[in-house]
Design a protein around this motif. Structure first.
Motif, PDB file in Angstrom:
ATOM      1  N   SER A   5     -45.191  -1.036 -32.813  1.00 42.65           N
ATOM      2  CA  SER A   5     -46.090   0.102 -32.692  1.00 42.65           C
ATOM      3  C   SER A   5     -45.865   1.072 -33.834  1.00 42.65           C
ATOM      4  O   SER A   5     -44.749   1.300 -34.287  1.00 42.65           O
ATOM      5  N   GLU A   6     -46.951   1.665 -34.321  1.00 46.73           N
ATOM      6  CA  GLU A   6     -46.843   2.639 -35.393  1.00 46.73           C
ATOM      7  C   GLU A   6     -46.133   3.902 -34.926  1.00 46.73           C
ATOM      8  O   GLU A   6     -45.583   4.646 -35.710  1.00 46.73           O
ATOM      9  N   ALA A   7     -46.182   4.179 -33.599  1.00 45.88           N
ATOM     10  CA  ALA A   7     -45.479   5.334 -33.080  1.00 45.88           C
ATOM     11  C   ALA A   7     -43.974   5.116 -33.204  1.00 45.88           C
ATOM     12  O   ALA A   7     -43.473   4.010 -33.132  1.00 45.88           O
ATOM     13  N   ALA A   8     -43.243   6.222 -33.407  1.00 43.96           N
ATOM     14  CA  ALA A   8     -41.794   6.121 -33.531  1.00 43.96           C
ATOM     15  C   ALA A   8     -41.200   5.640 -32.212  1.00 43.96           C
ATOM     16  O   ALA A   8     -41.630   6.043 -31.139  1.00 43.96           O
ATOM     17  N   PHE A   9     -40.218   4.759 -32.306  1.00 47.13           N
ATOM     18  CA  PHE A   9     -39.541   4.270 -31.115  1.00 47.13           C
ATOM     19  C   PHE A   9     -38.060   4.484 -31.325  1.00 47.13           C
ATOM     20  O   PHE A   9     -37.482   3.959 -32.268  1.00 47.13           O
ATOM     21  N   GLU A  10     -37.466   5.278 -30.494  1.00 43.59           N
ATOM     22  CA  GLU A  10     -36.053   5.592 -30.614  1.00 43.59           C
ATOM     23  C   GLU A  10     -35.340   5.056 -29.385  1.00 43.59           C
ATOM     24  O   GLU A  10     -35.361   5.682 -28.321  1.00 43.59           O
ATOM     25  N   PRO A  11     -34.711   3.876 -29.476  1.00 38.15           N
ATOM     26  CA  PRO A  11     -34.048   3.343 -28.291  1.00 38.15           C
ATOM     27  C   PRO A  11     -32.938   4.264 -27.828  1.00 38.15           C
ATOM     28  O   PRO A  11     -32.262   4.918 -28.624  1.00 38.15           O
ATOM     29  N   THR A  12     -32.757   4.320 -26.525  1.00 37.75           N
ATOM     30  CA  THR A  12     -31.743   5.165 -25.910  1.00 37.75           C
ATOM     31  C   THR A  12     -30.901   4.294 -24.981  1.00 37.75           C
ATOM     32  O   THR A  12     -31.237   3.137 -24.722  1.00 37.75           O
ATOM     33  N   PRO A  13     -29.817   4.846 -24.445  1.00 39.67           N
ATOM     34  CA  PRO A  13     -29.036   4.070 -23.475  1.00 39.67           C
ATOM     35  C   PRO A  13     -29.834   3.648 -22.248  1.00 39.67           C
ATOM     36  O   PRO A  13     -29.444   2.718 -21.542  1.00 39.67           O
ATOM     37  N   ALA A  64     -23.608   0.435 -31.077  1.00 38.39           N
ATOM     38  CA  ALA A  64     -22.560   1.384 -30.706  1.00 38.39           C
ATOM     39  C   ALA A  64     -23.165   2.636 -30.077  1.00 38.39           C
ATOM     40  O   ALA A  64     -22.582   3.230 -29.167  1.00 38.39           O
ATOM     41  N   ARG A  65     -24.340   3.031 -30.559  1.00 41.17           N
ATOM     42  CA  ARG A  65     -24.995   4.239 -30.031  1.00 41.17           C
ATOM     43  C   ARG A  65     -25.644   3.990 -28.678  1.00 41.17           C
ATOM     44  O   ARG A  65     -25.542   4.814 -27.774  1.00 41.17           O
ATOM     45  N   THR A  66     -26.319   2.853 -28.539  1.00 44.37           N
ATOM     46  CA  THR A  66     -27.100   2.614 -27.326  1.00 44.37           C
ATOM     47  C   THR A  66     -26.345   1.843 -26.244  1.00 44.37           C
ATOM     48  O   THR A  66     -26.671   1.956 -25.068  1.00 44.37           O
ATOM     49  N   ARG A  67     -25.367   1.027 -26.636  1.00 42.45           N
ATOM     50  CA  ARG A  67     -24.594   0.247 -25.674  1.00 42.45           C
ATOM     51  C   ARG A  67     -23.109   0.334 -26.024  1.00 42.45           C
ATOM     52  O   ARG A  67     -22.459  -0.666 -26.351  1.00 42.45           O
ATOM     53  N   PRO A  68     -22.543   1.536 -25.971  1.00 44.23           N
ATOM     54  CA  PRO A  68     -21.167   1.719 -26.449  1.00 44.23           C
ATOM     55  C   PRO A  68     -20.120   0.935 -25.672  1.00 44.23           C
ATOM     56  O   PRO A  68     -19.034   0.663 -26.188  1.00 44.23           O
ATOM     57  N   GLY A  69     -20.404   0.544 -24.435  1.00 44.06           N
ATOM     58  CA  GLY A  69     -19.429  -0.188 -23.640  1.00 44.06           C
ATOM     59  C   GLY A  69     -19.475  -1.688 -23.802  1.00 44.06           C
ATOM     60  O   GLY A  69     -18.632  -2.403 -23.243  1.00 44.06           O
ATOM     61  N   ARG A  83     -13.794  -9.708 -26.628  1.00 44.21           N
ATOM     62  CA  ARG A  83     -15.109 -10.049 -26.055  1.00 44.21           C
ATOM     63  C   ARG A  83     -14.991 -11.093 -24.952  1.00 44.21           C
ATOM     64  O   ARG A  83     -15.857 -11.168 -24.071  1.00 44.21           O
ATOM     65  N   LEU A  84     -13.930 -11.909 -24.996  1.00 39.51           N
ATOM     66  CA  LEU A  84     -13.769 -12.960 -23.999  1.00 39.51           C
ATOM     67  C   LEU A  84     -13.544 -12.385 -22.602  1.00 39.51           C
ATOM     68  O   LEU A  84     -13.782 -13.060 -21.602  1.00 39.51           O
ATOM     69  N   GLU A  85     -13.083 -11.148 -22.536  1.00 34.33           N
ATOM     70  CA  GLU A  85     -12.873 -10.482 -21.253  1.00 34.33           C
ATOM     71  C   GLU A  85     -14.029  -9.565 -20.885  1.00 34.33           C
ATOM     72  O   GLU A  85     -14.029  -8.967 -19.803  1.00 34.33           O
ATOM     73  N   ALA A  86     -15.002  -9.429 -21.772  1.00 31.60           N
ATOM     74  CA  ALA A  86     -16.120  -8.510 -21.543  1.00 31.60           C
ATOM     75  C   ALA A  86     -17.162  -9.150 -20.639  1.00 31.60           C
ATOM     76  O   ALA A  86     -17.362 -10.371 -20.653  1.00 31.60           O
ATOM     77  N   GLU A  87     -17.849  -8.329 -19.869  1.00 26.90           N
ATOM     78  CA  GLU A  87     -18.943  -8.823 -19.030  1.00 26.90           C
ATOM     79  C   GLU A  87     -20.236  -8.936 -19.812  1.00 26.90           C
ATOM     80  O   GLU A  87     -21.105  -9.727 -19.445  1.00 26.90           O
ATOM     81  N   ARG A  88     -20.367  -8.136 -20.872  1.00 25.29           N
ATOM     82  CA  ARG A  88     -21.606  -8.125 -21.668  1.00 25.29           C
ATOM     83  C   ARG A  88     -21.242  -8.208 -23.150  1.00 25.29           C
ATOM     84  O   ARG A  88     -20.438  -7.416 -23.639  1.00 25.29           O
ATOM     85  N   VAL A  89     -21.857  -9.161 -23.842  1.00 26.87           N
ATOM     86  CA  VAL A  89     -21.606  -9.359 -25.269  1.00 26.87           C
ATOM     87  C   VAL A  89     -22.937  -9.550 -25.984  1.00 26.87           C
ATOM     88  O   VAL A  89     -23.717 -10.452 -25.631  1.00 26.87           O
ATOM     89  N   TRP A  90     -23.202  -8.723 -26.981  1.00 26.29           N
ATOM     90  CA  TRP A  90     -24.368  -8.900 -27.842  1.00 26.29           C
ATOM     91  C   TRP A  90     -23.993  -9.882 -28.938  1.00 26.29           C
ATOM     92  O   TRP A  90     -22.971  -9.724 -29.609  1.00 26.29           O
TER      93      TRP A  90
END
Length: 280
Positions: A5-13, A64-69, A83-90
């Motif tokens: 979209s041409e509109a600005a998109f600023e992802p947040t947590p 780091a900003r949107t998914r710091p955990g 990461r092997l102990e993490a529940e969520r990995v990007w």
């Protein structure tokens, strides 16, 4: 809001994981297009390095900003085994297809952003910046293609009768794929395409019918495309038919098959015939 979209998109947590993956992949693609324009193609190595680093830094900062955990596994980053102990990995590939990115006029390169959670892929996006579109999962369990014109439902198309177009590497096609082509009971065309993301996207968009690879890949090479492929109803496994798994200690994931389910049994049987060492 579509990622393009041409509109600005600023992802947040608060942005959902599917929308975040799509926006970050798309935005990293814009970073890469800017780098491509600024650095130019005179020095291919310098352009590759600038692209890898610029996209990686952007994605790491935004995650780091949107998914710091959450943990992150990136091709361009140091692997933190926590990461092997993490529940969520990007799992991200900031620039899939650096060779194609460095070649003027080529559009078969991509950005991959996937989310692994508690043992499985739950979201993914493949941006094709030079094609101005992003294939990604959505919250209802399906997949879409987002472009400036909006979003289109993405459903893996069936192959045409009697024909199987197989995407292969431009530079490292598996030797057994040629033998496979000779063994299958349909006409086979081998179609060279650049990055893994571009190849799997081509399957989902109907430009080819299958992608078979056994020349060596890592989790970041196919996590996001596999997530989108599965959400779009495609078959996506190892070439012996076993499931693709991610967030492993050893991130080598050397082979993959993506195709429409109607072709899967035929292709898997053909692969076993020409590669008798495979279990299945």
């Amino acid at each position: 809001m579509p990622p393009h979209s041409e509109a600005a998109f600023e992802p947040t947590p608060e942005t959902d994981d599917h929308a975040l993956a799509a926006e970050l992949a798309t935005a990293a693609g814009r970073v890469l297009l800017d780098i491509r324009a600024r650095v130019g193609h005179a020095d291919g190595k310098a352009l590759k390095n600038a692209g890898d680093q610029g996209s990686h830094e952007f994605l790491m900062a935004e995650l780091a900003r949107t998914r710091p955990g959450d943990a992150v596994l990136s091709e361009e980053g140091k692997d933190d085994l926590a990461r092997l102990e993490a529940e969520r990995v990007w799992i991200v590939d900031p620039l899939d297809g650096t060779r194609e990115f460095s070649e003027e006029g080529r559009t078969d390169w991509a950005v991959h952003v996937a989310l692994w959670e508690r043992g499985r892929l739950v979201a993914g996006a493949v941006a094709l910046p030079a094609q101005d579109r992003t294939l990604h999962t959505v919250a209802n369990g399906g997949a879409v293609v987002s472009a400036k014109e909006g979003q289109t439902l993405l459903v893996a198309p069936e192959p045409p009768p009697g024909l199987l177009r197989i995407a292969v590497s431009r530079t490292r096609p598996p030797e057994f794929v040629q033998r496979l082509a000779e063994r299958l009971d349909v006409k086979v065309e081998l179609v060279p395409i650049g990055s893994a993301g571009a190849k799997i996207s081509a399957v989902l968009l109907g430009d080819v019918d299958a992608y078979v690879h056994a020349g060596g890949q890592y989790e970041w090479d196919n996590a996001a495309p596999a997530a989108v492929a599965l959400a779009a109803g495609a078959h996506a496994t190892r070439i012996d038919g076993t499931a693709l798994t991610y967030n492993n200690r050893d991130v080598l994931l050397p082979d993959i098959l993506v195709c429409h389910p109607v072709s899967a049994s035929m292709v898997l049987a053909g692969i076993r015939d020409v590669s008798p060492g495979l279990s299945g």
